[in-house]
Motif scaffolding. Structure first.
Motif, PDB file in Angstrom:
ATOM      1  N   GLU A  21       0.826  -1.207   0.000  1.00 30.46           N
ATOM      2  CA  GLU A  21       0.000   0.000   0.000  1.00 30.46           C
ATOM      3  C   GLU A  21       0.861   1.258   0.000  1.00 30.46           C
ATOM      4  OE1 GLU A  21      -2.419  -0.524   3.419  1.00 30.46           O
ATOM      5  OE2 GLU A  21      -3.752  -1.986   2.481  1.00 30.46           O
ATOM      6  N   SER A  63       3.962   1.636  -0.987  1.00 29.47           N
ATOM      7  CA  SER A  63       4.773   1.798  -2.198  1.00 29.47           C
ATOM      8  C   SER A  63       3.991   2.444  -3.332  1.00 29.47           C
ATOM      9  CB  SER A  63       5.317   0.437  -2.655  1.00 29.47           C
ATOM     10  OG  SER A  63       4.262  -0.431  -3.014  1.00 29.47           O
ATOM     11  N   GLN A  64       2.639   2.385  -3.277  1.00 31.60           N
ATOM     12  CA  GLN A  64       1.827   3.052  -4.288  1.00 31.60           C
ATOM     13  C   GLN A  64       1.656   4.538  -3.983  1.00 31.60           C
ATOM     14  OE1 GLN A  64      -1.857   0.951  -5.346  1.00 31.60           O
ATOM     15  NE2 GLN A  64      -1.065  -0.832  -4.315  1.00 31.60           N
ATOM     16  N   ASP A 117       7.556   7.326  -2.769  1.00 31.37           N
ATOM     17  CA  ASP A 117       8.768   6.671  -3.229  1.00 31.37           C
ATOM     18  C   ASP A 117       9.945   7.157  -2.390  1.00 31.37           C
ATOM     19  OD1 ASP A 117       9.396   9.199  -4.201  1.00 31.37           O
ATOM     20  OD2 ASP A 117       8.797   8.711  -6.250  1.00 31.37           O
ATOM     21  N   THR A 160      -0.494   3.772   6.001  1.00 36.39           N
ATOM     22  CA  THR A 160      -0.890   4.632   4.881  1.00 36.39           C
ATOM     23  C   THR A 160      -1.168   6.062   5.351  1.00 36.39           C
ATOM     24  OG1 THR A 160      -3.174   3.859   5.138  1.00 36.39           O
ATOM     25  CG2 THR A 160      -1.819   2.748   3.492  1.00 36.39           C
ATOM     26  N   ARG A 205      -4.839   1.032 -12.623  1.00 37.85           N
ATOM     27  CA  ARG A 205      -3.437   1.467 -12.631  1.00 37.85           C
ATOM     28  C   ARG A 205      -2.730   1.064 -11.345  1.00 37.85           C
ATOM     29  NH1 ARG A 205      -3.884   7.622 -14.829  1.00 37.85           N
ATOM     30  NH2 ARG A 205      -1.645   7.595 -14.506  1.00 37.85           N
ATOM     31  N   ALA A 206      -3.401   1.252 -10.201  1.00 39.07           N
ATOM     32  CA  ALA A 206      -2.781   0.910  -8.920  1.00 39.07           C
ATOM     33  C   ALA A 206      -2.487  -0.593  -8.832  1.00 39.07           C
ATOM     34  CB  ALA A 206      -3.686   1.341  -7.770  1.00 39.07           C
ATOM     35  N   LYS A 207      -3.454  -1.412  -9.276  1.00 39.67           N
ATOM     36  CA  LYS A 207      -3.266  -2.859  -9.208  1.00 39.67           C
ATOM     37  C   LYS A 207      -2.171  -3.320 -10.156  1.00 39.67           C
ATOM     38  CE  LYS A 207      -7.991  -3.680  -7.664  1.00 39.67           C
ATOM     39  NZ  LYS A 207      -9.368  -4.066  -8.040  1.00 39.67           N
ATOM     40  N   ARG A 227       0.422  -1.539 -11.135  1.00 38.57           N
ATOM     41  CA  ARG A 227       1.711  -1.122 -10.562  1.00 38.57           C
ATOM     42  C   ARG A 227       2.154  -2.096  -9.473  1.00 38.57           C
ATOM     43  NH1 ARG A 227      -0.627   4.312 -10.550  1.00 38.57           N
ATOM     44  NH2 ARG A 227       0.199   5.486 -12.315  1.00 38.57           N
ATOM     45  N   ARG A 228       1.196  -2.511  -8.644  1.00 46.39           N
ATOM     46  CA  ARG A 228       1.552  -3.436  -7.558  1.00 46.39           C
ATOM     47  C   ARG A 228       2.032  -4.766  -8.134  1.00 46.39           C
ATOM     48  NH1 ARG A 228      -2.624  -4.704  -2.737  1.00 46.39           N
ATOM     49  NH2 ARG A 228      -2.411  -2.455  -2.547  1.00 46.39           N
ATOM     50  N   GLN A 247       5.477  -4.571  -9.539  1.00 43.30           N
ATOM     51  CA  GLN A 247       6.487  -4.514  -8.490  1.00 43.30           C
ATOM     52  C   GLN A 247       6.697  -5.867  -7.830  1.00 43.30           C
ATOM     53  OE1 GLN A 247       5.641  -1.756  -5.167  1.00 43.30           O
ATOM     54  NE2 GLN A 247       7.460  -0.671  -5.790  1.00 43.30           N
TER      55      GLN A 247
END
Length: 475
Positions: free
Chosen positions: A56, A58-59, A62, A126, A328-330, A332-333, A336
Motif C-alpha cells: 500500500e 509503495s503506491q 517513493d 498509509t 493502474r494501482a493494481k 503497478r503493484r 512490483q
C-alpha cells in the motif's frame, strides 16, 4: 525535484553589496525544509511489520519523499526485498543493508528495531505515508519556487514571456509529479538500438509477449512492451475469447505474469472458459456438471489441469464498476511484486471514471490515452477490448473497419495495433463455418495483415489453421 535539490547552495546572488546571505534571503531560503521525522519512522516501522503495508505504501510514496537520507536507504532496501518476492523483516533488511555496506550509515540494527517499536500497529502506515508525501510535495514547491526565482534573476536579456513559459513548465512538472526526460544525442541512441538488434539476433532477448498464434506472432514479433493493443468486434463475435487466448498463451504456456480485468464476466465464468480451452472439455459440460458430461475420464483431465494451474502466474479481477485509477494501482503493484508482463482489459466501454465529464466520447478518449500511458510507464503491452458500432452490419460483406471503433476516434489514434474480429458464419452459417478473420487494421511498427484462425466455440478458443491453409479455398 526535492531529491536533487541542495537547500543551502544555488541561491540567487544578493543584489546589494555582493555579500552572501542578505537578511531577507536568509529568512526565505535558509529555513529547515518541511519534513516529519516521526511520520517517516512510523511508515518504515509499519512496512517492517507488514507485507500488506509495503504494497500500500509503495503506491503512495517513493524513496525521494523521505527527507532523512538514512530513511531513504532503509526504504530502498525494503522495496528491493519486496520486489524480489522475498520476506521482509528487521533481520532480513539489516542483512541487506549490511551486504550493501549501508547498515552503519543508517544507525545499525538497533535503529531498525527502534522503528518497529515506534508504532503499535502497521494498520496506520498509509496515514503516515500521506503525511510523508505531503511534506515532500511542500519541499518540491519550495524547490520549484527557488528555481523560478533563479530564472527571474538570471534572465537578463531574455524575453519575459520565455521566462514565464519556463516557470509554468516547472510548476506543471511539479504538479503532475513527473520526472523530466533528459534529451540524448543520437549517437548513443543508435548504439543502443543496434545493441538490441544484436541481442535479438542472438536470441538473448525475448521478442515480445507471445499471443499463441503462429502467424500473428510472426508479423508482430509478439506483443511489445509499451504498446496498446486493441481487440475490437461486434457483440458475441469472440473478442473476449481472443483476449483470454492472449493471456492464456502468455501466462500458462510461457510463464509470463498476466492479469485480466473483466468488467463483463465473473471470475467463475472466466475460469470455466479457461478450463474448457485448456482441457478441450466443452463449456456446456462444465456448466451442466452432470454425470453424463463430467465422466471419470474428464475428472482425471480436470485434476491434471489443476496441478498445472496451481502456481500459474495468471490473475483475474472482476471487481464491479472498475475505475481507471484502480486498474493502474493494481497493475503497478503486480509489476512490483510479480514482474507483470501483460494486461488485458475486457472491455473499454464498461470502464468508469467516477467523475463528471461532458460526454461519453470524451471519457472513453481519456481511458484510451491513459491506458497507452500505463503501457509505457510499466513497459508492458496493454490489450484493451473494445466494442464496434453497427457499421459492419450495414455493409454487404459485414467486414469491420477501423472507423467502426465505438464512441471514440482516439482509440484508433492511441493504439499501436488494432485487431478486428470477424466471423463470416455469424451472419451466414454456410459462409466458412468455424473460421474467423482477425483483421490487423493498424500496425504502427509494421505491415497490416489478415490472419485466418479456426474458431472453436464449444471450447471457447481460437486456434491456428493448418500451415497449408489457403484462404482462397475456404468458402
Amino acid at each position: 525535484m526535492a531529491e536533487g535539490t541542495n537547500w543551502e547552495d544555488n541561491r540567487p546572488d544578493s543584489s546589494g553589496n555582493g555579500s552572501a546571505g542578505a537578511p531577507v534571503r536568509d529568512a526565505l531560503f535558509d529555513r529547515v525544509p518541511p519534513h516529519d521525522d516521526d511520520a517517516e519512522m512510523a511508515v518504515l516501522g509499519g512496512m517492517l511489520m507488514s507485507k500488506d503495508a509495503i504494497g500500500e505504501v509503495s503506491q503512495m510514496i517513493d524513496e525521494a519523499d523521505f527527507y532523512q537520507p538514512k530513511h531513504q536507504t532503509i526504504y530502498d532496501a525494503i522495496i528491493t526485498l519486496f520486489s524480489a518476492s522475498q520476506p521482509v523483516d528487521v533481520v532480513l533488511v539489516a542483512n541487506k543493508l549490511l551486504a550493501d555496506g549501508d547498515l552503519d550509515k543508517v544507525g545499525g540494527a538497533d535503529y531498525l528495531h527502534s522503528l518497529v517499536a515506534s508504532v503499535p500497529t502497521a494498520a496506520n502506515a498509509t496515514y503516515y505515508a500521506e503525511i510523508v508525501h505531503q511534506r515532500a510535495v511542500l519541499r518540491n514547491v519550495i524547490a520549484a519556487g527557488t528555481k523560478i526565482a533563479q530564472l527571474g534573476y538570471s534572465a537578463e536579456g531574455s524575453q519575459a514571456e520565455d521566462v514565464v513559459n519556463l516557470a509554468q513548465a516547472e510548476v506543471y512538472e511539479m504538479s503532475v509529479g513527473k520526472v523530466r526526460q533528459d534529451y540524448t544525442a543520437i549517437g548513443p541512441v543508435v548504439h543502443d538500438a543496434l545493441e538490441q538488434l544484436d541481442q535479438l539476433q542472438q536470441g538473448l532477448v525475448n521478442k515480445g509477449v507471445p499471443t499463441g498464434f503462429r502467424d500473428i506472432d510472426d508479423v508482430t514479433q509478439g506483443l511489445q512492451p509499451g504498446q496498446m493493443i486493441v481487440v475490437a468486434g461486434r457483440p458475441a463475435m469472440g473478442k473476449s475469447t481472443l483476449g483470454i487466448d492472449f493471456a492464456r498463451a502468455a501466462a500458462l504456456h510461457h510463464g509470463l505474469t498476466s492479469i485480466v480485468f473483466s468488467l463483463e464476466m465473473s471470475k467463475v465464468e472466466l475460469a470455466q472458459r479457461i478450463i474448457s480451452a485448456e482441457t478441450n472439455i466443452p463449456l456446456v459440460a462444465l456448466r451442466r456438471a452432470d454425470d453424463d458430461n463430467l465422466t471419470p475420464e474428464r475428472w482425471t483431465t480436470l485434476n491434471n489441469f489443476w496441478d498445472k494451474m496451481r502456481n500459474a502466474p495468471l490473475f483475474i479481477d472482476d471487481s464491479p464498476n472498475m475505475s481507471l485509477m484502480e486498474i493502474r494501482a493494481k497493475c503497478r503493484r503486480l509489476k512490483q511484486t510479480n514482474d507483470l508482463k501483460l494486461v488485458v482489459i475486457d472491455y473499454l466501454q464498461l470502464m468508469t471514471s467516477g467523475k463528471h465529464v461532458e460526454s461519453r466520447q470524451q471519457e472513453v478518449s481519456e481511458f484510451s490515452r491513459a491506458l497507452k500511458l500505463l503501457a509505457k510507464e510499466l513497459e508492458v503491452p496493454v490489450v484493451a477490448l473494445s466494442q464496434l458500432n453497427r457499421g459492419p452490419e450495414m455493409r454487404n460483406d459485414k467486414k469491420p473497419q477501423l472507423s467502426d471503433l465505438r464512441e471514440s476516434g482516439s482509440i484508433e489514434q492511441d493504439a499501436d495495433v488494432v485487431f478486428l474480429v470477424h466471423r463470416p458464419d455469424f451472419y451466414d452459417k454456410e459462409d466458412r463455418p468455424g473460421e474467423a478473420d482477425i483483421i490487423m487494421a493498424k500496425h504502427r511498427n509494421g505491415p497490416t495483415e489478415t490472419f485466418h484462425l479456426a474458431f472453436l466455440g464449444a471450447t471457447s478458443k481460437f486456434k491456428d489453421m493448418p500451415q497449408d491453409y489457403n484462404a482462397n479455398q475456404g468458402v
